[in-house]
Enzyme design. Sequence first.
Site, short mmCIF file in Angstrom:
data_model
loop_
_atom_site.label_atom_id
_atom_site.label_comp_id
_atom_site.label_asym_id
_atom_site.label_seq_id
_atom_site.Cartn_x
_atom_site.Cartn_y
_atom_site.Cartn_z
N CYS A 193 -11.05 3.03 -0.66
CA CYS A 193 -9.72 3.39 -0.18
C CYS A 193 -9.49 2.52 1.05
CB CYS A 193 -9.65 4.87 0.18
SG CYS A 193 -8.11 5.34 0.99
N ASP A 241 0.87 -1.18 0.00
CA ASP A 241 0.00 0.00 0.00
C ASP A 241 0.91 1.23 0.00
OD1 ASP A 241 -2.29 1.70 0.37
OD2 ASP A 241 -1.95 1.72 2.53
N SER A 242 0.31 2.39 -0.18
CA SER A 242 1.09 3.62 -0.10
C SER A 242 1.55 3.88 1.34
CB SER A 242 0.24 4.80 -0.56
OG SER A 242 -0.91 4.90 0.26
N CYS A 261 -4.28 -1.33 -2.05
CA CYS A 261 -4.46 0.12 -2.18
C CYS A 261 -5.31 0.34 -3.42
CB CYS A 261 -3.09 0.77 -2.34
SG CYS A 261 -3.15 2.53 -2.73
N HIS A 304 -7.92 2.92 3.59
CA HIS A 304 -7.89 3.61 4.89
C HIS A 304 -9.28 3.72 5.51
CE1 HIS A 304 -3.94 4.82 3.51
NE2 HIS A 304 -3.71 5.42 4.67
N GLU A 358 -4.53 8.53 8.43
CA GLU A 358 -3.11 8.14 8.60
C GLU A 358 -2.51 8.88 9.80
OE1 GLU A 358 0.06 5.83 6.69
OE2 GLU A 358 -1.90 6.12 5.81
N1 DGL Z 1 -4.72 3.48 0.76
C1 DGL Z 1 -4.83 4.21 -0.48
C2 DGL Z 1 -6.05 3.73 -1.27
O1 DGL Z 1 -6.59 2.70 -1.02
C3 DGL Z 1 -4.96 5.69 -0.37
C4 DGL Z 1 -4.01 6.47 0.42
C5 DGL Z 1 -3.15 7.40 -0.38
O2 DGL Z 1 -3.65 8.38 -0.96
O3 DGL Z 1 -1.97 7.11 -0.42
O4 DGL Z 1 -6.50 4.38 -2.18
#
Ligand code: DGL
Length: 269
Positions: free
Chosen positions: A190, A13-14, A77, A192, A158
């Site tokens: 997303c 993931d990011s 992600c 998150h 985050e």
């Molecule tokens: N976790 C990422 C997603 O599912 C988003 C977070 C980011 O913008 O890095 O889209």
Amino acid sequence: MDARQEKPIGIFDSGIGGLTVAHAISKVLPDEQLIYYGDTAHLPYGDKSLGLIQEYSIKIAKFLIEEKKCKAIVIACNTASAAAYEYLRDELKGLIPVINVIDPMIEYVIQHNSIHHVGIIATKTTIAAGVYQEKLKRRKPSLLFSTLATPLLAPMIEEGFVHNRISQTVLEEYLNHKELSAIDSLILACTHYPLIKKEIDAFYNQQVLILDSAEIVAAKLKKILEHERLISLGTKRKDQFYVSDWSRSFEETTKVFYGEKIDLIEQKL
Ligand code: DGL
């Protein structure tokens, strides 16, 4: 026995949002070793270009395959799934299975006839890439959908801003948007967002079906590993969690995402 079975599963993931997916995978596949990579140095991906996200993603995939010998990769992600899934699949030429978080959700939505009008909230890049929209339109033309970019949510989560006045205000501002006024279901597009699922559910008084991909993706991964005869038969080895930029606050926030404390190892690529 196939030696590949005992290799780990790579997840990336990011940042640490993808730990919600990793956690669901650890529940469904408790004997598998997981190698997680959070690209915290380049976070957020949600406002980066497709080309840059592809560049980051291939580096991470190579680390997971060449150094960590992973037998499958999960792009945990939505932004990287939207921007880089096809690119990765082409670059890796079928070497190992690559699973994204979008397709299992599309499958789920089109199979549920109680869903007539689905909302999609996600980062700017995920919405702009149009992958959800294009796939839903193609697979089920009768389905209505509405999309809304909600770029403040991922950085807010985050940072650990999940159950306070600021997060509540930001969330309400987004969910009150007219685009989402007639939906009967909402995709948290997303990784998150499951962290604020309860607040979203409360906003809608439990009248809107809230869909997050963690469990759906974990179930899909299990099916693929079974089909490819890649399920581990050995004893569980310790999971490993890497980030491209270590900070104490990331390590503290991991507990919120993963449900238990984990140690992060810094690994620049
Ligand atoms: N976790 C990422 C997603 O599912 C988003 C977070 C980011 O913008 O890095 O889209």
